[in-house]
Design a protein around this motif. Structure first.
Motif, PDB file in Angstrom:
ATOM      1  N   ILE A 114       0.845  -1.193   0.000  1.00  0.00           N
ATOM      2  CA  ILE A 114       0.000   0.000   0.000  1.00  0.00           C
ATOM      3  C   ILE A 114       0.884   1.248   0.000  1.00  0.00           C
ATOM      4  O   ILE A 114       1.772   1.393   0.851  1.00  0.00           O
ATOM      5  CB  ILE A 114      -0.927   0.025   1.232  1.00  0.00           C
ATOM      6  CG1 ILE A 114      -1.619  -1.341   1.425  1.00  0.00           C
ATOM      7  CG2 ILE A 114      -1.928   1.166   1.114  1.00  0.00           C
ATOM      8  CD1 ILE A 114      -2.379  -1.833   0.219  1.00  0.00           C
ATOM      9  N   THR A 115       0.645   2.148  -0.956  1.00  0.00           N
ATOM     10  CA  THR A 115       1.308   3.447  -1.013  1.00  0.00           C
ATOM     11  C   THR A 115       0.224   4.523  -1.093  1.00  0.00           C
ATOM     12  O   THR A 115      -0.976   4.224  -1.160  1.00  0.00           O
ATOM     13  CB  THR A 115       2.225   3.561  -2.240  1.00  0.00           C
ATOM     14  OG1 THR A 115       1.415   3.556  -3.428  1.00  0.00           O
ATOM     15  CG2 THR A 115       3.217   2.409  -2.295  1.00  0.00           C
ATOM     16  N   TRP A 116       0.669   5.796  -1.103  1.00  0.00           N
ATOM     17  CA  TRP A 116      -0.304   6.882  -1.224  1.00  0.00           C
ATOM     18  C   TRP A 116      -1.108   6.750  -2.518  1.00  0.00           C
ATOM     19  O   TRP A 116      -2.295   7.097  -2.580  1.00  0.00           O
ATOM     20  CB  TRP A 116       0.410   8.233  -1.174  1.00  0.00           C
ATOM     21  CG  TRP A 116      -0.526   9.385  -1.406  1.00  0.00           C
ATOM     22  CD1 TRP A 116      -0.554  10.231  -2.464  1.00  0.00           C
ATOM     23  CD2 TRP A 116      -1.590   9.800  -0.537  1.00  0.00           C
ATOM     24  NE1 TRP A 116      -1.558  11.151  -2.329  1.00  0.00           N
ATOM     25  CE2 TRP A 116      -2.221  10.916  -1.148  1.00  0.00           C
ATOM     26  CE3 TRP A 116      -2.068   9.342   0.689  1.00  0.00           C
ATOM     27  CZ2 TRP A 116      -3.294  11.575  -0.573  1.00  0.00           C
ATOM     28  CZ3 TRP A 116      -3.148  10.000   1.265  1.00  0.00           C
ATOM     29  CH2 TRP A 116      -3.755  11.103   0.643  1.00  0.00           C
ATOM     30  N   GLY A 117      -0.494   6.203  -3.565  1.00  0.00           N
ATOM     31  CA  GLY A 117      -1.189   6.067  -4.842  1.00  0.00           C
ATOM     32  C   GLY A 117      -2.092   4.852  -4.953  1.00  0.00           C
ATOM     33  O   GLY A 117      -2.647   4.593  -6.027  1.00  0.00           O
ATOM     34  N   SER A 118      -2.287   4.120  -3.870  1.00  0.00           N
ATOM     35  CA  SER A 118      -3.082   2.889  -3.914  1.00  0.00           C
ATOM     36  C   SER A 118      -4.578   3.181  -4.053  1.00  0.00           C
ATOM     37  O   SER A 118      -5.116   4.081  -3.401  1.00  0.00           O
ATOM     38  CB  SER A 118      -2.871   2.068  -2.644  1.00  0.00           C
ATOM     39  OG  SER A 118      -1.585   1.503  -2.601  1.00  0.00           O
ATOM     40  N   ASP A 119      -5.220   2.375  -4.887  1.00  0.00           N
ATOM     41  CA  ASP A 119      -6.688   2.343  -4.950  1.00  0.00           C
ATOM     42  C   ASP A 119      -7.158   1.198  -4.059  1.00  0.00           C
ATOM     43  O   ASP A 119      -6.788   0.042  -4.296  1.00  0.00           O
ATOM     44  CB  ASP A 119      -7.153   2.112  -6.386  1.00  0.00           C
ATOM     45  CG  ASP A 119      -8.641   1.838  -6.458  1.00  0.00           C
ATOM     46  OD1 ASP A 119      -9.433   2.743  -6.175  1.00  0.00           O
ATOM     47  OD2 ASP A 119      -9.002   0.678  -6.771  1.00  0.00           O
ATOM     48  N   PRO A 120      -7.946   1.475  -3.012  1.00  0.00           N
ATOM     49  CA  PRO A 120      -8.301   0.421  -2.054  1.00  0.00           C
ATOM     50  C   PRO A 120      -8.927  -0.817  -2.692  1.00  0.00           C
ATOM     51  O   PRO A 120      -8.549  -1.943  -2.352  1.00  0.00           O
ATOM     52  CB  PRO A 120      -9.260   1.129  -1.091  1.00  0.00           C
ATOM     53  CG  PRO A 120      -8.812   2.558  -1.120  1.00  0.00           C
ATOM     54  CD  PRO A 120      -8.419   2.801  -2.544  1.00  0.00           C
ATOM     55  N   ARG A 121      -9.866  -0.635  -3.598  1.00  0.00           N
ATOM     56  CA  ARG A 121     -10.490  -1.800  -4.244  1.00  0.00           C
ATOM     57  C   ARG A 121      -9.504  -2.506  -5.154  1.00  0.00           C
ATOM     58  O   ARG A 121      -9.508  -3.736  -5.276  1.00  0.00           O
ATOM     59  CB  ARG A 121     -11.720  -1.377  -5.036  1.00  0.00           C
ATOM     60  CG  ARG A 121     -12.817  -0.737  -4.214  1.00  0.00           C
ATOM     61  CD  ARG A 121     -13.547  -1.732  -3.333  1.00  0.00           C
ATOM     62  NE  ARG A 121     -14.472  -1.035  -2.421  1.00  0.00           N
ATOM     63  CZ  ARG A 121     -15.175  -1.632  -1.470  1.00  0.00           C
ATOM     64  NH1 ARG A 121     -15.084  -2.960  -1.300  1.00  0.00           N
ATOM     65  NH2 ARG A 121     -15.978  -0.943  -0.685  1.00  0.00           N
ATOM     66  N   GLY A 122      -8.641  -1.748  -5.786  1.00  0.00           N
ATOM     67  CA  GLY A 122      -7.632  -2.359  -6.638  1.00  0.00           C
ATOM     68  C   GLY A 122      -6.647  -3.202  -5.853  1.00  0.00           C
ATOM     69  O   GLY A 122      -6.209  -4.269  -6.322  1.00  0.00           O
ATOM     70  N   GLU A 123      -6.295  -2.760  -4.648  1.00  0.00           N
ATOM     71  CA  GLU A 123      -5.391  -3.558  -3.806  1.00  0.00           C
ATOM     72  C   GLU A 123      -6.066  -4.855  -3.370  1.00  0.00           C
ATOM     73  O   GLU A 123      -5.429  -5.908  -3.305  1.00  0.00           O
ATOM     74  CB  GLU A 123      -4.924  -2.749  -2.602  1.00  0.00           C
ATOM     75  CG  GLU A 123      -4.171  -1.475  -2.939  1.00  0.00           C
ATOM     76  CD  GLU A 123      -2.850  -1.717  -3.642  1.00  0.00           C
ATOM     77  OE1 GLU A 123      -2.449  -2.873  -3.830  1.00  0.00           O
ATOM     78  OE2 GLU A 123      -2.188  -0.712  -4.015  1.00  0.00           O
TER      79      GLU A 123
END
Length: 366
Positions: free
Chosen positions: A335-344
């Motif tokens: 997880i980074t700042w650029g993460s999309d929660p559903r995508g992760e």
């Protein structure tokens, strides 16, 4: 009696190019890690939480790896696909990603690996279900560079282990005085495109690994020999970098080598985060179940040959006798700042889907 008969009766370990049988000694490598450089063939299973079990084996055989994985020849009776459960469901996982993004926004951390553990009941008598059947199935359906099978019955003298892994990731590889680690960060389905966050994440963790290896490296010897290379694997593509170094004189297969090497690098940076201390604190807050050997270390150390090969314990099944028998499997995402929660969440499902299908009667959506 053939030594392979001893393997079935007393315990065995199988890796790419190495078979071992008959464990004769156990140590807690977190306490007695100096023993790992003294001599003999050791098999190590380290949990993400920091337990480092090592068994010395009486018999071992190095050989050339097979050109192709064998077809399964033993029946594997795995768990029912519908009976798998997860330590974090989709909503809980997405909430965890959002919480970690707030930690990043606050400047507490740059990257955190958030994982969940899948579990299914699998009844079996000790020392566990047929690990040979499962490892053959994985080798055929999901071949992996660091595939491993470790089955050690528990006795009064030593703890047992049941681990079957299809890991593609190198944690620590040692040949003589040359040391390397190859972190994987960034995952897409075949034909997909790596995101900017995948690249940033890989660069961050590669730098963390460079720093970790510096604890035992000869000054000036650390180099990144591979950066941001895409490696295809069954059902997905990983982004991998490779860091190499030379052991300094204080650590070149001395008593200090493994205590300092493990203390400086464990748990692996690719499955914890950066900075590692902050990431570990956040992982403890967000994950409701221990990871066990998942995201730990799985492999062997041959002190006589001055060689070692330890994998990061991803794509890994482990079994214990809880509630009559439980098979477990871990999956996660960085997880980074650029993460999309559903995508992760979808990335964790992608990593699990093929392996869970191979271990079950049919497929499931984890």
């Amino acid at each position: 009696m053939d030594w392979r008969d001893d393997a079935r009766r007393l315990g065995s370990a199988e890796f790419r190019g190495l078979s071992a049988a008959s464990p004769v000694e156990h140590i807690d490598a977190a306490v007695d890690g100096h023993r790992l450089a003294e001599g003999g063939l050791w098999v190590l299973v380290g949990t993400f939480e920091g337990r480092l079990d090592a068994w010395r084996f009486a018999r071992a055989e190095h050989r050339a790896p097979a050109a192709a994985p064998p077809a399964p020849h033993r029946r594997w009776d795995g768990p029912v696909a519908s009976e798998w459960s997860t330590s974090l469901d989709e909503d809980a996982y997405v909430a965890g990603v959002r919480a970690i993004r707030q930690d990043i926004r606050a400047g507490d951390v740059y990257q955190v690996n958030l994982c969940r553990v899948l579990s299914a009941p699998l009844r079996a008598e000790a020392p566990g279900p047929d690990a040979v059947a499962l490892s053959d199935r994985l080798s055929h359906g999901n071949p992996a560079r660091y595939a491993a099978r470790i089955v050690i019955p528990e006795t009064d003298a030593m703890p047992g282990a049941w681990v079957v892994s299809a890991s593609p990731e190198s944690y620590l590889s040692v040949t003589g005085a040359v040391l390397s680690s190859a972190p994987i960060k960034g995952t897409v389905a075949p034909g997909g495109r790596m995101l900017d966050k995948d690249v940033a994440e890989n660069v961050m963790i590669t730098d963390l690994v460079r720093n970790d290896l510096s604890h035992v490296a000869q000054p000036g010897s650390i180099e990144v020999t591979e950066l941001l290379a895409e490696h295809p694997h069954p059902g997905l593509v990983h982004l991998q970098s490779t860091v190499k170094a030379r052991l300094d004189g204080v650590h070149d297969w001395t008593d200090q080598m493994w205590p300092d090497l493990l203390a400086g690098t464990f748990p692996p940076g690719s499955v914890s985060g950066a900075p590692k201390s902050s990431a570990l604190r956040i992982i403890a807050r967000e994950e409701p179940e221990p990871r066990g050997p998942y995201c730990g270390a799985i492999g062997w150390i041959d002190a006589d040959a001055r060689r070692a090969e330890l994998a990061v314990g991803i794509r890994t099944f482990w079994w214990d006798a809880t509630e009559g028998g439980t098979l477990r499997f871990g999956t996660g995402a960085g997880i980074t700042w650029g993460s999309d929660p559903r995508g992760e969440w979808e990335e964790t499902a992608l990593k699990a889907r093929r392996l869970i299908a191979l271990a079950s009667a049919d497929t499931m959506s984890p």
